[in-house]
Design an enzyme around this catalytic site. Structure first.
Site, short mmCIF file in Angstrom:
data_model
loop_
_atom_site.label_atom_id
_atom_site.label_comp_id
_atom_site.label_asym_id
_atom_site.label_seq_id
_atom_site.Cartn_x
_atom_site.Cartn_y
_atom_site.Cartn_z
N LYS A 118 0.81 -1.23 0.00
CA LYS A 118 0.00 0.00 0.00
C LYS A 118 0.85 1.28 0.00
O LYS A 118 0.54 2.23 -0.71
CB LYS A 118 -0.96 0.02 1.20
CG LYS A 118 -1.88 -1.21 1.28
CD LYS A 118 -2.79 -1.38 0.08
CE LYS A 118 -3.32 -2.80 -0.01
NZ LYS A 118 -3.54 -3.34 -1.33
N GLU B 217 -2.93 9.81 7.58
CA GLU B 217 -3.72 10.55 6.59
C GLU B 217 -4.76 11.43 7.28
O GLU B 217 -5.19 11.12 8.39
CB GLU B 217 -4.50 9.57 5.68
CG GLU B 217 -3.64 8.80 4.73
CD GLU B 217 -4.44 7.84 3.86
OE1 GLU B 217 -5.65 7.65 4.11
OE2 GLU B 217 -3.84 7.28 2.93
N HIS C 296 -16.56 -3.35 5.73
CA HIS C 296 -15.69 -3.52 4.58
C HIS C 296 -16.15 -4.61 3.62
O HIS C 296 -15.42 -4.98 2.71
CB HIS C 296 -14.23 -3.73 5.00
CG HIS C 296 -13.76 -2.66 5.95
ND1 HIS C 296 -13.53 -1.37 5.54
CD2 HIS C 296 -13.54 -2.67 7.28
CE1 HIS C 296 -13.18 -0.64 6.58
NE2 HIS C 296 -13.18 -1.40 7.65
N ARG D 141 -7.52 -7.36 -10.62
CA ARG D 141 -8.31 -8.53 -11.03
C ARG D 141 -9.66 -8.04 -11.53
O ARG D 141 -9.98 -6.85 -11.41
CB ARG D 141 -8.54 -9.44 -9.82
CG ARG D 141 -9.25 -8.68 -8.69
CD ARG D 141 -9.83 -9.56 -7.61
NE ARG D 141 -10.75 -8.77 -6.81
CZ ARG D 141 -10.43 -8.02 -5.77
NH1 ARG D 141 -9.17 -7.93 -5.38
NH2 ARG D 141 -11.34 -7.34 -5.11
C1 MV4 Z 1 -9.98 6.04 4.88
C2 MV4 Z 1 -11.22 6.49 5.41
C3 MV4 Z 1 -11.29 7.81 5.80
N1 MV4 Z 1 -10.22 8.61 5.69
N2 MV4 Z 1 -8.94 6.88 4.80
C4 MV4 Z 1 -11.05 1.41 4.77
C5 MV4 Z 1 -10.43 0.27 4.04
C6 MV4 Z 1 -9.22 0.84 3.39
N3 MV4 Z 1 -9.00 0.25 2.10
C7 MV4 Z 1 -9.46 2.30 3.33
N4 MV4 Z 1 -10.52 2.60 4.24
C8 MV4 Z 1 -10.80 3.88 4.60
N5 MV4 Z 1 -9.79 4.78 4.49
C9 MV4 Z 1 -9.08 8.14 5.20
N6 MV4 Z 1 -8.04 8.96 5.12
C10 MV4 Z 1 -12.27 5.59 5.48
C11 MV4 Z 1 -12.07 4.28 5.06
C12 MV4 Z 1 -13.21 3.42 5.12
C13 MV4 Z 1 -13.74 2.86 3.95
C14 MV4 Z 1 -13.20 3.10 2.68
C15 MV4 Z 1 -13.75 2.52 1.56
C16 MV4 Z 1 -14.88 1.71 1.69
C17 MV4 Z 1 -15.42 1.46 2.92
C18 MV4 Z 1 -14.86 2.02 4.07
C19 MV4 Z 1 -15.43 1.77 5.31
C20 MV4 Z 1 -14.89 2.32 6.43
C21 MV4 Z 1 -13.78 3.13 6.35
#
Ligand code: MV4
Length: 670
Positions: free
Chosen positions: A116, A200, A235, A292
């Site tokens: 990542k 972040e 998620h 994918r």
């Molecule tokens: C975040 C966020 C808020 N702010 N980053 C969750 C999984 C990971 N791939 C990234 N995620 C998040 N990153 C910042 N700076 C909120 C999430 C997040 C989220 C992102 C995409 C889809 C569903 C989510 C559910 C909870 C939190």
């Protein structure tokens, strides 16, 4: 183009890939585990190779066994589907080294997106927008704190090696930073063996918007627009749609071009998805790239009219992309819902069991059409603990979002599973939820609307009790399914015509006993569910599976209702447009005696068959274990014996009659 393709997956995605391969004239090879010996994906392919035990690591994760199967069957290409080995760079490389085309990106692109923090550094260089933050090597706590202070609170600490939401901490203030950092590092070290983190700015109400990209080996790269996957739970995506509500043309182009830049930066080839999180004002930031084909790819197919698996196979065979950016258009709106064998009332725990009955909406077309059903299991299949408990994906298309939403509600109403719990009712409530209907989407929607999405179960109404009771009467021969519409007074057991009939059914609804008294005096039938006898009529029509499912229309006290009732293992599963209800038929006899309670104490037909002899008549006294009648089924004779002593109240069939599975054969009273 290849003439043989090995599909290194199972379930709906293996069936999905096989369908396109067949359409393209490509021979398909399935691989399967012990648990999947009779699986639908095996039947969907031209040939199948056994690769090991039921646990994924004994079969679907075994690169060696899969490569050997490809060599043995002459497959020139391997499609990995999603999950399992689809993002395994070693597998992609081993396939390439063996001279077999991996239907996916080069191993180097999988590797570049796998880390990542390294991916973020690459994206920054390529000009792809990132969430303001720090993703460098300096892991000194005081230094990280000064970075957090500079970003401004709230901030999010993420494990560099993490993903899928694991190892994340929201920090509200500078004073709370160091403790949260230490706890996040501990979790990262134990979960990923790597305690590095990145910091972040925390987005409070993010939307998950992802861009479908496609690249070929000639240097072409296009985007097939976006999908909004904000509606998720812990998620796990629940609903995906395309296009994203509220997207402007400028933003779509900016996100599409950023996604293409991301793909080009890693030398991408094939189908990929670039995930962004977006703020309410539309600003967007790169999250990660999935190297994918994704579960939710059908919504993109529905709005673009292109078969993405065909594109993948063409690209893997060295052909150029079938379309240029300027040829691609969005038509209408598509929504996908994932039907899971799970129990929303019990924290969405997977529900393991055999699908005794499965009704799905009619599939109107494959890529272009109003309703598409991508399934991986059939009626009679078992949902095992080994694999993802997804039953099917429903994908609907409409001229606009509201029409797609309405079609999804219709499709959900036609989705009937018996034998496992499902999320169908939950999905229907979600489709009708005010925030979802208004397209007020973000990743917190389900949690926020929890109370209305997961209400207390409602008691069965009179029409539900009436439908269930009518099914039992039809099963007894009072209006036979399969003969077209038959009214109760047309029943074939004419000996009862003109007489009186009285039967008390006890239904157990969520632990509460509900009595349903069915009576007939002359031609007039009544049903009493506790409010006194009410005029009762029912009509059964042929259904897809006459052995189990009864399509019924009833009239109770002048009110009409319709539904499908599936009688299975002493339970009536009632499906109506308003939802489904499970009622258990309480048999006082079965419960008062030591009969182990199966199939109503053995007085029902264990399978469809023919009655070949009857040794008792109404009024006879029988002892426990005494043979009552013999039926013939599957070329064998089965003796039905009394589960308990008592007096024979009624014998419902005569010698020569055909009976359906579960039909009540004899009634025994005290
Ligand atoms: C975040 C966020 C808020 N702010 N980053 C969750 C999984 C990971 N791939 C990234 N995620 C998040 N990153 C910042 N700076 C909120 C999430 C997040 C989220 C992102 C995409 C889809 C569903 C989510 C559910 C909870 C939190």
């Amino acid at each position: 183009m290849f003439d043989t393709l090995l599909i290194a997956n199972r379930g709906e995605i293996a069936c999905r890939v096989a369908a396109t391969a067949r359409r393209m004239g490509i021979r398909t090879v399935a691989v399967y585990s012990d648990a999947d010996a009779n699986a639908r994906h095996v039947a969907s392919c031209d040939q199948a190779v056994y690769i090991g035990g039921s646990e994924p690591r004994a079969s679907y994760l075994r690169a060696d066994a899969i490569l050997r199967a490809a060599r043995d069957t002459g497959a020139q290409a391997i499609h990995p589907g999603y999950g399992f080995l689809s993002e395994n760079e070693d597998f992609a490389k081993a396939a390439a080294d063996a001279g077999i085309a991996f239907v996916g990106p080069p191993a180097s692109a999988i590797a570049a997106m796998g880390s990542k923090s390294a991916a973020k550094a690459l994206m920054e260089k390529a000009g792809v927008p990132l969430v303001p933050g720090y993703h460098g090597d300096n892991q000194d706590p005081e230094f990280l704190k000064s970075q957090a202070d500079a970003i401004g609170y709230p901030v999010l600490i993420k494990a560099s090696a993490g993903g899928g939401g694991k190892g994340m901490r929201v920090v509200e203030s500078s004073g709370a930073f160091l403790d949260a950092l230490a706890s996040c590092q501990r979790e990262a070290a134990s979960s990923f063996g790597d305690d590095r983190v990145l910091i972040e700015r925390y987005l409070q109400k993010p939307r998950h918007i992802e861009i479908q990209v496609f690249a070929d080996t000639q240097g072409n790269c296009v985007y097939l627009f976006e999908r909004d996957c904000s509606v998720q739970r812990r998620h796990q995506k629940v609903i995906e749609e395309a296009p994203a509500p509220g997207m402007t043309e400028e933003r779509r182009q900016a996100m599409g071009e950023a996604a293409v830049a991301a793909a080009r930066a890693v030398g991408y080839v094939g189908a990929g998805t670039v995930e962004f999180i977006a703020e309410p004002d539309g600003r967007f930031y790169f999250m990660e790239m999935n190297t994918r084909l994704q579960v939710e790819h059908p919504v993109t197919e529905m709005i673009t009219g292109h078969d993405l698996v065909e594109w993948q196979l063409r690209v893997a065979a060295g052909q150029p992309l079938p379309a240029r950016q300027e040829d691609l258009r969005i038509t209408g709106h598509a929504i996908e819902a994932r039907i899971y064998a799970e129990n929303p009332e019990k924290g969405f725990l997977p529900s393991i069991g055999t699908l005794a009955y499965l009704g799905l909406p009619a599939h109107t077309a494959f890529v272009n059409g109003d309703i598409r059903v991508d399934g991986g299991v059939r009626m009679g299949d078992t949902i095992t603990p080994y694999y993802d408990p997804m039953i099917a994906k429903l994908i609907v298309h409409g001229a606009d979002r509201d029409q797609a939403r309405a079609r999804m509600l219709q499709a959900l109403a036609q989705t009937q599973a018996v034998g496992v719990q499902t999320n169908v009712a939950f999905l229907a409530r979600l489709m009708k939820d005010s925030a979802f209907a208004a397209a007020d989407l973000d990743t917190g929607l389900i949690e926020r609307q929890r109370a209305t999405l997961l209400p207390e179960p409602e008691a069965a109404g009179a029409s539900v009790l009436a439908l269930a009771s009518a099914a039992v009467l039809v099963r007894q021969g009072l209006g036979a399914p399969g003969k077209g519409g038959t009214d109760p007074w047309d029943a074939r057991d004419g000996w009862r015509l003109g007489g009186r009939y009285h039967r008390e059914l006890q239904w157990v609804d969520n632990g509460t006993t509900r009595k349903a008294l069915v009576a007939r005096d002359g031609a007039a039938w009544t049903l009493d569910c506790g409010d006194g006898p009410q005029a009762f009529l029912w009509r059964a029509h042929a259904s897809a599976n006459p052995n189990l499912a009864y399509g019924l229309r009833i009239t109770l006290n002048g009110h009409e209702s319709a539904g499908t009732v599936v009688l299975h293992a002493d339970r009536a599963n009632v499906f109506t447009d308003a939802g489904s209800h499970m009622l258990e038929l309480y048999d006082p006899l079965a419960h008062s005696q030591d009969t182990q309670g199966e199939h109503g104490g053995g007085l029902t037909a264990p399978m469809p068959g023919k009655i070949i002899s009857i040794s008792v008549k109404a009024g006879d006294t029988v002892e426990k274990g005494q043979p009552l009648l013999v039926m013939e089924a599957m070329k064998m004779e089965h003796t039905i014996s009394a589960p308990a002593g008592g007096k024979v109240a009624e014998v419902f069939y005569a010698v020569g009659d055909q009976v359906t599975e579960g039909a009540e054969l004899v009634a025994i009273g005290e």
